[in-house]
Design a protein around this motif. Structure first.
Motif, PDB file in Angstrom:
ATOM      1  N   MET A   1       0.845  -1.214   0.000  1.00 27.91           N
ATOM      2  CA  MET A   1       0.000   0.000   0.000  1.00 27.91           C
ATOM      3  C   MET A   1       0.873   1.254   0.000  1.00 27.91           C
ATOM      4  O   MET A   1       1.856   1.304   0.717  1.00 27.91           O
ATOM      5  N   ILE A   2       0.507   2.258  -0.801  1.00 30.14           N
ATOM      6  CA  ILE A   2       1.291   3.487  -0.818  1.00 30.14           C
ATOM      7  C   ILE A   2       0.883   4.351   0.376  1.00 30.14           C
ATOM      8  O   ILE A   2      -0.305   4.578   0.607  1.00 30.14           O
ATOM      9  N   SER A   3       1.879   4.838   1.107  1.00 32.54           N
ATOM     10  CA  SER A   3       1.577   5.816   2.151  1.00 32.54           C
ATOM     11  C   SER A   3       2.168   7.152   1.726  1.00 32.54           C
ATOM     12  O   SER A   3       3.299   7.210   1.268  1.00 32.54           O
ATOM     13  N   PHE A   4       1.405   8.187   1.844  1.00 32.61           N
ATOM     14  CA  PHE A   4       1.898   9.513   1.480  1.00 32.61           C
ATOM     15  C   PHE A   4       2.532  10.219   2.676  1.00 32.61           C
ATOM     16  O   PHE A   4       2.983  11.339   2.577  1.00 32.61           O
ATOM     17  N   GLU A   5       2.532   9.515   3.810  1.00 32.05           N
ATOM     18  CA  GLU A   5       3.072  10.104   5.028  1.00 32.05           C
ATOM     19  C   GLU A   5       4.574   9.822   5.107  1.00 32.05           C
ATOM     20  O   GLU A   5       4.991   8.658   5.067  1.00 32.05           O
ATOM     21  N   PRO A   6       5.422  10.882   5.203  1.00 25.19           N
ATOM     22  CA  PRO A   6       6.851  10.613   5.365  1.00 25.19           C
ATOM     23  C   PRO A   6       7.102   9.845   6.656  1.00 25.19           C
ATOM     24  O   PRO A   6       6.355   9.997   7.635  1.00 25.19           O
ATOM     25  N   THR A   7       8.149   9.031   6.664  1.00 26.65           N
ATOM     26  CA  THR A   7       8.513   8.315   7.899  1.00 26.65           C
ATOM     27  C   THR A   7       9.085   9.337   8.892  1.00 26.65           C
ATOM     28  O   THR A   7       9.389  10.475   8.531  1.00 26.65           O
ATOM     29  N   GLU A 300       3.692  14.888  -5.860  1.00 22.54           N
ATOM     30  CA  GLU A 300       3.182  13.517  -5.683  1.00 22.54           C
ATOM     31  C   GLU A 300       3.701  12.594  -6.777  1.00 22.54           C
ATOM     32  O   GLU A 300       4.035  11.428  -6.525  1.00 22.54           O
ATOM     33  N   LEU A 301       3.755  13.110  -8.022  1.00 25.24           N
ATOM     34  CA  LEU A 301       4.252  12.251  -9.110  1.00 25.24           C
ATOM     35  C   LEU A 301       5.726  11.926  -8.930  1.00 25.24           C
ATOM     36  O   LEU A 301       6.168  10.808  -9.201  1.00 25.24           O
ATOM     37  N   VAL A 302       6.506  12.909  -8.468  1.00 25.69           N
ATOM     38  CA  VAL A 302       7.935  12.651  -8.238  1.00 25.69           C
ATOM     39  C   VAL A 302       8.099  11.625  -7.121  1.00 25.69           C
ATOM     40  O   VAL A 302       8.881  10.672  -7.227  1.00 25.69           O
ATOM     41  N   ARG A 303       7.319  11.788  -6.048  1.00 27.50           N
ATOM     42  CA  ARG A 303       7.407  10.809  -4.940  1.00 27.50           C
ATOM     43  C   ARG A 303       7.003   9.412  -5.430  1.00 27.50           C
ATOM     44  O   ARG A 303       7.632   8.411  -5.084  1.00 27.50           O
ATOM     45  N   ARG A 304       5.958   9.364  -6.247  1.00 25.79           N
ATOM     46  CA  ARG A 304       5.502   8.062  -6.745  1.00 25.79           C
ATOM     47  C   ARG A 304       6.565   7.427  -7.644  1.00 25.79           C
ATOM     48  O   ARG A 304       6.842   6.239  -7.571  1.00 25.79           O
ATOM     49  N   GLY A 305       7.192   8.300  -8.493  1.00 26.89           N
ATOM     50  CA  GLY A 305       8.269   7.795  -9.349  1.00 26.89           C
ATOM     51  C   GLY A 305       9.391   7.210  -8.506  1.00 26.89           C
ATOM     52  O   GLY A 305       9.875   6.099  -8.766  1.00 26.89           O
ATOM     53  N   ALA A 306       9.814   7.944  -7.488  1.00 28.66           N
ATOM     54  CA  ALA A 306      10.907   7.472  -6.629  1.00 28.66           C
ATOM     55  C   ALA A 306      10.497   6.190  -5.899  1.00 28.66           C
ATOM     56  O   ALA A 306      11.299   5.262  -5.737  1.00 28.66           O
ATOM     57  N   THR A 308       8.563   3.820  -6.949  1.00 30.60           N
ATOM     58  CA  THR A 308       8.615   2.618  -7.805  1.00 30.60           C
ATOM     59  C   THR A 308      10.021   2.020  -7.795  1.00 30.60           C
ATOM     60  O   THR A 308      10.183   0.803  -7.762  1.00 30.60           O
ATOM     61  N   TRP A 309      11.050   2.911  -7.797  1.00 31.08           N
ATOM     62  CA  TRP A 309      12.437   2.394  -7.768  1.00 31.08           C
ATOM     63  C   TRP A 309      12.741   1.794  -6.400  1.00 31.08           C
ATOM     64  O   TRP A 309      13.300   0.702  -6.310  1.00 31.08           O
ATOM     65  N   ASP A 310      12.387   2.511  -5.340  1.00 23.93           N
ATOM     66  CA  ASP A 310      12.688   2.008  -3.985  1.00 23.93           C
ATOM     67  C   ASP A 310      11.970   0.688  -3.717  1.00 23.93           C
ATOM     68  O   ASP A 310      12.477  -0.185  -3.005  1.00 23.93           O
ATOM     69  N   ALA A 311      10.762   0.540  -4.283  1.00 25.56           N
ATOM     70  CA  ALA A 311       9.975  -0.663  -4.032  1.00 25.56           C
ATOM     71  C   ALA A 311      10.369  -1.805  -4.968  1.00 25.56           C
ATOM     72  O   ALA A 311       9.795  -2.893  -4.888  1.00 25.56           O
ATOM     73  N   GLY A 312      11.327  -1.545  -5.869  1.00 24.26           N
ATOM     74  CA  GLY A 312      11.811  -2.607  -6.766  1.00 24.26           C
ATOM     75  C   GLY A 312      10.774  -3.062  -7.774  1.00 24.26           C
ATOM     76  O   GLY A 312      10.708  -4.234  -8.131  1.00 24.26           O
ATOM     77  N   LYS A 313       9.948  -2.123  -8.246  1.00 25.18           N
ATOM     78  CA  LYS A 313       8.933  -2.482  -9.247  1.00 25.18           C
ATOM     79  C   LYS A 313       9.610  -2.847 -10.574  1.00 25.18           C
ATOM     80  O   LYS A 313      10.791  -2.544 -10.786  1.00 25.18           O
ATOM     81  N   ASP A 314       8.840  -3.426 -11.512  1.00 25.73           N
ATOM     82  CA  ASP A 314       9.383  -3.765 -12.834  1.00 25.73           C
ATOM     83  C   ASP A 314       9.921  -2.511 -13.510  1.00 25.73           C
ATOM     84  O   ASP A 314       9.366  -1.414 -13.326  1.00 25.73           O
TER      85      ASP A 314
END
Ligand SMILES: Cc1cc2nc3c(=O)[nH]c(=O)nc-3n(C[C@H](O)[C@H](O)[C@H](O)COP(=O)(O)OP(=O)(O)OC[C@H]3O[C@@H](n4cnc5c(N)ncnc54)[C@H](O)[C@@H]3O)c2cc1C
Length: 404
Positions: A1-7, A300-306, A308-314
């Motif tokens: 699940m995507i969380s928009f809340e920074p850690t 939001e798009l930049v965070r989502r882009g980043a 995908t890489w951190d989550a090891g997506k295809d």
């Protein structure tokens, strides 16, 4: 699940960077611009914050905080002064290229000097662009000829960030002319290499505190060990490098867009016409609302882009999300900066107000890595299910003809 809340860690880091950027970079942005450099004092302070290696994996000598955190850091730095990250060592393309293109051993060796206490004075560069691209064949004009024990690089590169400052450069060159964009290699060239000449610094429209320049390679000898082969899949490695670097630049555009919006909102509250703040006229209120929406959506798009890489997506998913984020951020930054100038009226054009600088910086940043058009092309190729053609990857002329 995507969380928009920074850690909690991300909140702490971005809070620290934000305070630093507002207190140290923002008040000195004009000074850096006039000096055409970020001061050594500010560079030292950033280095002491230990930010430049944030996204590099721990195994390679970085902090392993991931690309999302790196985009947050770059966004906050840019909110202070969008040009400053281009004048800070360790924030450019070099470390990402070392990480993605080198073997583990090569990457560690290239990255380690940037962790040293004196690294606030250490710059690296990556050279892909060429002033005179090849019209006769696909690939770079700059060649890497195989010779005994290594390669000889010959050619010229332009628009290279940190060209005159870098102690080490990663240079893309054509190894196999017949193989077109499949025949490219990446090579580490040291500043002391007798075959390397810095051919001058460009005078630029914006981002003045960044150094951009040309280099000339005259049979510059690089040993076999100086070739970076991308851990077996060079094209995929180059793709990751350009995509991640472009995302970092896009994060700076987000910081710029936020700054342009905040400065404009404040001004529209102070500046009065016909007895009320200009922000209370519907046309201006709607412009402000739209630009706020722009800045938030780009973030939001930049965070989502980043993510995908951190989550090891295809790779396809990462590239599509990255291309959308980068293309959108470039367009948004330009709209926000352009409107900021417009909303300031005549004052917007004057050097004592920051918005004219934001407009120049946004324009130049949109050309710093892959452009919005090039990213549109990449996004379209992924959406159409085209194979990952290497001609889609290098943000240079002649590479962008895949959809013609
Ligand atoms: C601030 C800054 C920093 C930079 N840093 C570096 C660096 O460190 N190292 C380095 O090597 N280079 C660097 N560059 C160069 C940068 O990567 C290129 O300028 C950029 O990728 C665009 O390439 P180009 O200038 O060759 O433009 P071209 O590829 O000639 O493109 C010209 C125009 O056509 C558009 N275009 C291209 N293809 C298409 C298409 N298929 N469809 C529609 N439109 C298209 C482009 O978006 C652009 O608007 C930097 C540039 C700037 C301004």
């Amino acid at each position: 699940m995507i969380s928009f809340e920074p850690t909690e860690d991300q909140k702490l880091i971005t809070g620290t960077v934000s305070d630093f950027a507002k207190s140290t970079l923002a008040p000195r942005a004009r000074e850096f611009e006039a000096a055409q450099a970020v001061s050594a004092e500010a560079r030292r302070a950033v280095h002491e914050l230990g930010l430049s290696l944030a996204a590099i994996p721990e195994a390679l000598g970085g902090q392993g905080l991931g690309l999302i955190t790196a985009t947050m850091i770059n966004e906050e730095l840019a909110y202070g002064d969008p040009a400053a990250p281009f004048g800070l060592p360790g924030f450019g393309a070099y470390l990402i290229a070392a990480q993605e293109l080198g073997s583990d051993e090569q990457a560690k060796a290239l990255i380690a000097p940037f962790a040293e206490p004196s690294a606030h004075d250490r710059f690296g560069a990556v050279a892909w662009s060429e002033r005179k691209p090849n019209r006769d064949r696909a690939g770079f004009v700059t060649t890497a000829k195989k010779v005994s024990g290594g390669y000889e690089l010959t050619g010229a590169k332009a628009f290279v960030g940190n060209a005159d400052l870098a102690e080490s450069l990663i240079v893309f060159a054509q190894v196999d002319e017949k193989a077109g964009w499949n025949g490219v290699g990446a090579f580490v060239v040291d500043k002391q290499n007798p075959g390397l000449r810095v051919a001058g610094r460009h005078q630029t429209l914006g981002l003045e505190c960044g150094h951009f320049g040309e280099i000339v390679l005259e049979a510059a000898k690089v040993s076999d060990g100086g070739r970076l082969e991308g851990r077996g899949d060079f094209i995929a490695a180059c793709t990751r490098f350009f995509a991640k670097y472009s995302l970092i630049v896009a994060a700076r555009q987000v910081g710029l867009a936020r700054l342009a919006f905040d400065v404009s909102r404040e001004y529209c509250d102070i500046r009065k016409a016909f007895g009320k703040p200009i922000g209370h006229f519907q046309d201006i209120a709607f412009t402000l609302a739209d630009r706020h929406m722009d800045a938030e959506s780009a973030r939001e798009l930049v965070r989502r882009g980043a993510w995908t890489w951190d989550a090891g997506k295809d790779l396809d998913k990462c590239l599509l999300a990255t291309a959308q984020a980068v293309a959108h951020a470039h367009q948004v930054a330009m709209r926000c900066a352009d409107d900021a100038v417009q909303l300031h009226g005549g004052a917007g054009f004057m050097r004592d107000v920051i918005v004219e600088k934001l407009m120049r910086d946004a324009k130049q940043m949109a050309l710093a890595g892959a452009t919005a058009e090039q990213m549109d092309q990449l996004a379209a190729a992924v959406e159409l299910g085209l194979p990952l053609d290497p001609a889609l990857i290098w943000p240079t002329p002649e590479t962008q003809a895949v959809l013609t």
